[in-house]
Design a protein around this motif. Structure first.
Motif, PDB file in Angstrom:
ATOM      1  N   LYS A  35       3.152  -8.826   0.178  1.00 19.70           N
ATOM      2  CA  LYS A  35       4.564  -7.528  -0.501  1.00 19.70           C
ATOM      3  C   LYS A  35       4.904  -8.680  -0.946  1.00 19.70           C
ATOM      4  O   LYS A  35       4.569 -10.190  -1.451  1.00 19.70           O
ATOM      5  N   GLU A  36       5.917  -7.628  -2.261  1.00 21.22           N
ATOM      6  CA  GLU A  36       6.195  -8.510  -3.031  1.00 21.22           C
ATOM      7  C   GLU A  36       7.507  -9.299  -2.942  1.00 21.22           C
ATOM      8  O   GLU A  36       7.820  -8.679  -1.599  1.00 21.22           O
ATOM      9  N   ALA A  53       8.268   0.903   3.302  1.00 24.43           N
ATOM     10  CA  ALA A  53       6.884   0.936   3.760  1.00 24.43           C
ATOM     11  C   ALA A  53       6.037   0.555   2.810  1.00 24.43           C
ATOM     12  O   ALA A  53       5.978   0.844   1.639  1.00 24.43           O
ATOM     13  N   SER A  54       4.505   0.168   3.182  1.00 29.00           N
ATOM     14  CA  SER A  54       4.013  -0.741   2.462  1.00 29.00           C
ATOM     15  C   SER A  54       2.577   0.450   2.509  1.00 29.00           C
ATOM     16  O   SER A  54       2.684   0.746   3.819  1.00 29.00           O
ATOM     17  N   TYR A  55       1.932   0.077   1.784  1.00 29.00           N
ATOM     18  CA  TYR A  55       0.412   0.580   2.195  1.00 29.00           C
ATOM     19  C   TYR A  55      -1.072   0.348   3.136  1.00 29.00           C
ATOM     20  O   TYR A  55      -1.079  -0.878   2.286  1.00 29.00           O
ATOM     21  N   PHE A  68       1.075   4.337   5.327  1.00 27.36           N
ATOM     22  CA  PHE A  68       2.316   3.557   5.375  1.00 27.36           C
ATOM     23  C   PHE A  68       2.947   2.966   6.461  1.00 27.36           C
ATOM     24  O   PHE A  68       3.078   3.744   7.844  1.00 27.36           O
ATOM     25  N   LEU A  69       3.229   2.060   6.934  1.00 27.31           N
ATOM     26  CA  LEU A  69       3.538   1.224   7.707  1.00 27.31           C
ATOM     27  C   LEU A  69       4.889   0.111   7.639  1.00 27.31           C
ATOM     28  O   LEU A  69       4.714  -0.029   6.421  1.00 27.31           O
ATOM     29  N   PHE A  73       4.928   3.008  11.914  1.00 24.18           N
ATOM     30  CA  PHE A  73       3.725   3.866  11.158  1.00 24.18           C
ATOM     31  C   PHE A  73       4.207   4.910  10.268  1.00 24.18           C
ATOM     32  O   PHE A  73       5.490   5.729  11.191  1.00 24.18           O
ATOM     33  N   THR A  74       4.683   5.120   9.028  1.00 26.24           N
ATOM     34  CA  THR A  74       5.812   6.582   8.400  1.00 26.24           C
ATOM     35  C   THR A  74       5.183   7.204   8.373  1.00 26.24           C
ATOM     36  O   THR A  74       5.174   8.701   8.260  1.00 26.24           O
TER      37      THR A  74
END
Length: 639
Positions: free
Chosen positions: A346-347, A378-380, A387-388, A418-419
């Motif tokens: 991630k960033e 969330a990130s994909y 997305f989690l 998970f979203t």
């Protein structure tokens, strides 16, 4: 053509109201980048130079064009505010250069037409001369120590920017002109009149340049807004929505843009999510001006008063205070989240919310509430098409730019959640390679932060069944569709384009509109829908004539290249205002999408959208081909 369009030559009430909205948007979309005591400045004598002084670029080319009644240039805005421009001789000499360049452009387009290179005609908008060399006589006996130099660049549909002098960099003439000004003027304010970022290292190399303003392209009221801002009658509140690199070579995959790679038909986005501030943060690169940055005549302080959890929403109550003692102003509070670096790279941080204050007087404070959905963290995960949220600590940061944030809240998630669950419907045709930085570490002291515990079972999982996402049509639409043959449906999808509109072959016609759906099905009850460009307002013909049999013919060309067509073609397309009644379509030129975004003012942008809707209704436009949103991976992208 909607006959409700204004038939008056004088400004309508709608025009005046929408100009006010355009003015408000311009006020909040101009960004102050540098101010070493030069601003604000009282109206008085000023030396004014640069291509954009009188010929201020209001918007993009091609589909970005708007044919408004009139746009206020920077020069007009200064004069309206009480400034006396001491360099009118230079400005008028530049006007002559401009007209000569326009004649040369016209001749080139005529040659393209003779060779039937119509696409080349459309893809070659007129570009302003980048300036005129300043001679000593242009400066002598000019009783002022203030110089404003306006650097303009054009870009738009089919017209990317170029990595060369005269575009992303200063031209040699502009550099010489600024050096000449530095010899005679103690204070130089440089105004950047362009759609995107620019190489501004020259502002550090010439010490007399005390101020730098990103004017961007501000539509029909930009000049008036500029005059209000530099005098301090209004305060700057715009902030960048892009990262300005110190040099083009800092851009990830800078040499892979469009024409540079030799194959502009294919582009590989190997930077993945690491674009703009995400890239600079992750790879420890110091930009020239960071995302979310913008100066003001005053300063602010902010703090988090309270944080609580409501299911999947974090509710925040914050306070902002104007710490200055002279100027009122607005501040934009930005919230970023730093996520655990576990299963997905991630960033360092990402923007998750923001709030723009009302105008605060010196010493005045405002308390506001804002909610942030945990799902936005969330990130994909491409493999699982989901997305989690990784388990672990989430650090919420508060600040007024991506490079000026500090932790204010710690949220801990007990286990991975998970979203939403999706489906990969488009398979990749080739391997996708993306860069990944080394491990990102957080060195913040988190012990004193307020904490909120998050639990996986509290987070609902949304599952998307794409077969069930189709919206059922109404009974009338369903019946109508059943009556259309396959050929009819093809006609409906293909549309009619601009040619039929020019020849008045559509059932409904709006002069200057970009195109429409087919009129061949009108006898079946399916009339054509009209589409109008562009992202900063409606691109329509200003004037049209009402022909004896009810047909409409344009008087003014909606796009530049129409002006250079042969007379026999123009006679067929255009009407004669001396012979037939004239219908007027004066649309409003609003600030471009970049400028609107730099206001960070959602309610203000909604007002612009509502105004455009009213103009669509007035002129008979069904669909607006408005701003698109994309990842601005490279500053040379013209659109």
């Amino acid at each position: 053509m909607n006959t409700k369009a204004s038939l008056e030559k004088e400004k309508s009430i709608r025009e005046k109201e929408h100009e006010k909205i355009a003015y408000d948007a311009a006020l909040e979309g101009i960004v102050l980048l540098k101010n070493e005591g030069i601003l604000p400045v009282a109206p008085g004598k000023v030396a004014l130079f640069g291509a954009g002084a009188k010929r201020t670029v209001k918007g993009g080319s091609g589909s970005g064009e708007v044919n408004e009644r009139h746009s206020i240039s920077i020069m007009e805005g200064l004069i309206n505010k009480g400034f006396e421009v001491m360099t009118m001789d230079w400005i008028e000499d530049y006007e002559k250069d401009y007209e000569e360049a326009r004649t040369r452009h016209q001749n080139r387009l005529k040659e393209h037409f003779k060779r039937r290179n119509l696409q080349q005609m459309m893809d070659q908008p007129f570009r302003y001369p980048y300036g005129r060399r300043i001679q000593k006589r242009d400066i002598d006996n000019k009783d002022t120590d203030l110089c404003i130099y306006v650097i303009s660049r054009q870009s738009g549909e089919g017209s990317d920017r170029w990595l060369r002098a005269n575009d992303f960099h200063l031209s040699e003439m502009e550099r010489e002109n600024l050096s000449m000004c530095a010899r005679f003027y103690q204070k130089i304010l440089v105004v950047l009149n362009m759609g995107g970022s620019f190489d501004v290292r020259f502002a550090e190399e010439i010490p007399e340049i005390k101020g730098l303003v990103f004017f961007a392209q501000q539509g029909c009221q930009g000049g008036n807004a500029f005059g209000e801002l530099i005098t301090g009658a209004k305060n700057f509140s715009g902030k960048l929505t892009d990262t300005w690199y110190r040099s083009y070579e800092q851009v990830p995959f800078y040499d892979d843009f469009s024409y540079m790679r030799g194959n502009p038909m294919n582009a590989f986005y190997e930077e993945g999510i690491y674009v703009g501030y995400r890239y600079c943060d992750a790879y420890k690169i110091a930009p020239q001006y960071p995302f979310g940055y913008g100066m003001s005549y005053t300063s602010f302080q902010w703090d988090l008063l309270e944080a609580k959890l409501d299911k999947t929403k974090v509710l925040l109550r914050c306070r902002v205070k104007n710490r200055g003692n002279e100027y009122s102003g607005k501040e934009i509070i930005q919230f970023y989240i730093s996520c655990p670096q576990l299963h997905i790279k991630k960033e360092f941080q990402k923007l998750v919310a923001f709030y723009k204050t009302t105008e605060l007087a010196p010493g005045e404070e405002e308390v506001f509430e804002i909610e942030i959905c945990i799902k936005s963290f969330a990130s994909y995960h491409e493999k699982d098409a989901s997305f989690l949220l990784d388990e672990g600590d989430y650090i919420l940061r508060i600040g007024n730019s991506s490079r000026n944030t500090q932790p204010c809240l710690l949220l801990n998630l007990d286990s991975q959640a998970f979203t939403s669950i999706h489906e990969n419907v488009c398979k990749t045709r080739s391997e996708v390679r993306e860069i990944a930085p080394a491990d990102i570490e957080y060195f913040d002291d988190l012990n004193l932060l307020p904490r909120i515990q998050l639990y996986r079972e509290e987070i609902d999982i949304e599952t998307f069944d794409y077969d069930k996402q189709k919206v059922p049509a109404g009974e009338m639409v369903t019946k109508l569709m059943e009556d259309l043959s396959d050929y009819d449906l093809v006609q409906l999808v293909v549309g009619s384009g601009m040619k039929k509109a020019l020849m008045n072959q559509n059932y409904f016609n709006v002069p200057g509109a970009a195109g429409s759906t087919t009129s061949k099905l009108a006898y079946k009850g399916v009339s054509n829908a009209v589409f109008a460009d562009g992202p900063a307002g409606l691109r329509l013909a200003q004037r049209s004539t009402l022909q004896p049999r009810g047909k409409i013919k344009m008087v003014d060309a909606p796009m530049d290249f129409f002006q250079y067509l042969p007379k026999f073609v123009k006679k067929r397309i255009f009407g004669d205002p001396k012979k037939h009644p004239v219908v007027y379509q004066f649309a409003t030129a609003f600030p471009i999408a970049t400028s609107l975004a730099q206001s960070w003012n959602i309610k203000l942008v909604e007002k612009v959208g509502e105004a455009l809707g009213r103009e669509m209704q007035e002129f008979g436009v069904d669909f607006w081909l408005g701003p698109g949103m994309n990842i601005h991976r490279n500053p040379l992208g013209g659109r």
